[in-house]
Design an enzyme around this catalytic site. Sequence first.
Site, PDB file in Angstrom:
ATOM      1  N   LYS A   1      24.742  36.511  54.774  1.00 38.76           N
ATOM      2  CA  LYS A   1      25.881  36.312  54.323  1.00 38.76           C
ATOM      3  C   LYS A   1      26.892  35.535  54.800  1.00 38.76           C
ATOM      4  O   LYS A   1      27.189  35.317  55.845  1.00 38.76           O
ATOM      5  CB  LYS A   1      26.429  37.919  54.465  1.00 38.76           C
TER       6      LYS A   1
ATOM      7  N   GLY B   1      34.268  47.877  55.745  1.00 42.20           N
ATOM      8  CA  GLY B   1      33.063  48.365  55.056  1.00 42.20           C
ATOM      9  C   GLY B   1      32.327  47.529  53.829  1.00 42.20           C
ATOM     10  O   GLY B   1      31.283  48.023  53.586  1.00 42.20           O
ATOM     11  N   THR B   2      32.307  46.382  53.958  1.00 45.44           N
ATOM     12  CA  THR B   2      31.771  45.491  52.973  1.00 45.44           C
ATOM     13  C   THR B   2      30.336  45.289  53.590  1.00 45.44           C
ATOM     14  O   THR B   2      29.234  45.447  52.435  1.00 45.44           O
ATOM     15  CB  THR B   2      32.491  44.033  53.067  1.00 45.44           C
ATOM     16  N   GLY B   3      30.031  45.174  54.842  1.00 50.50           N
ATOM     17  CA  GLY B   3      28.443  45.102  54.942  1.00 50.50           C
ATOM     18  C   GLY B   3      27.735  46.362  54.781  1.00 50.50           C
ATOM     19  O   GLY B   3      26.661  46.275  54.194  1.00 50.50           O
ATOM     20  N   CYS B   4      28.333  47.378  55.077  1.00 52.28           N
ATOM     21  CA  CYS B   4      27.656  48.893  54.740  1.00 52.28           C
ATOM     22  C   CYS B   4      27.460  49.047  53.227  1.00 52.28           C
ATOM     23  O   CYS B   4      26.566  49.318  52.718  1.00 52.28           O
ATOM     24  CB  CYS B   4      28.686  50.093  55.332  1.00 52.28           C
TER      25      CYS B   4
ATOM     26  N   THR C   1      39.168  44.857  53.787  1.00 56.66           N
ATOM     27  CA  THR C   1      37.574  44.347  53.382  1.00 56.66           C
ATOM     28  C   THR C   1      36.679  45.355  54.286  1.00 56.66           C
ATOM     29  O   THR C   1      35.508  45.166  54.685  1.00 56.66           O
ATOM     30  CB  THR C   1      37.195  43.152  53.483  1.00 56.66           C
TER      31      THR C   1
END
Length: 268
Positions: free
Chosen positions: A181, A214-217, A212
């Site tokens: 990412k 929580g984007t990775g989860c 933003t």
Amino acid sequence: MTDSTPPRTPPRVLTVAGSDSGGGAGIQADLKTMLALGVHGMSVIAAVTAQNSLGVQGYWELPPEAVRAQLESVLGDIGAQAVKTGMLASPALVEVVAEVLAAYRAPVVVDPVGVSKHGDTLLAPEAVETLRSRLLPVATVVTPNLWEVEQLTSVKVEDESGLRRAADAILELGPAWALIKGGHLPGEPVDLLTDGTAEHRFRAERHDNRHTHGTGCTLASAVASHLAQGDDVPTAVGKAKEYVTGAIARGFPLGDGIGPVDHAWRWR
């Protein structure tokens, strides 16, 4: 006239992660994503955090036997078409999860969570090697951000040209695919997906929105959801990127700090 067609069971996805009391990341974000994408989400809670928009005030791991019992309970009865892992906190928890998933036939998406959006550590330093040696070889897809790439491989990426070098270093640890990412790089956001042979780059508009959390989860759960529905890895990642980009664009303020992405953006 009543429809007598029996209800169809949707694809099932299991998340193994930490609970976010603020509702923006972790287990809560995973289950919201799964619901939004049409799969049945199930959860194994590995840790509990005291967390809000300002940061993580503390976390407490569950005993390894409690995590194993949850895994065996769900997989032994209900089953899953895909599994996503997130915050696992300690070497003992990584060991348990890796052992169980190595014996289970379903795609595994590993989000190697090391630090929160606010910079709070969520993985004990001594657990990094266990994650490298035990869990990553089980993974179908690993989804590290650039900080996690450096934590796992010591490879530091400073521009888009370094993404492939980072991906190759992750692939050496054993997963089938690496999704690097690159959202923290300057310029247009780009993520790189590769299995060492095929290479896919996913570009998206950069949204001027600080909310933003929580984007990775959310991205990892979206990938797992689409894999459970039968998509191949590049297709699943492409659909997941589209979903998370929309969620980031509509992230909203919550509390006094960083708000979450909007998991329900397609419904509003």
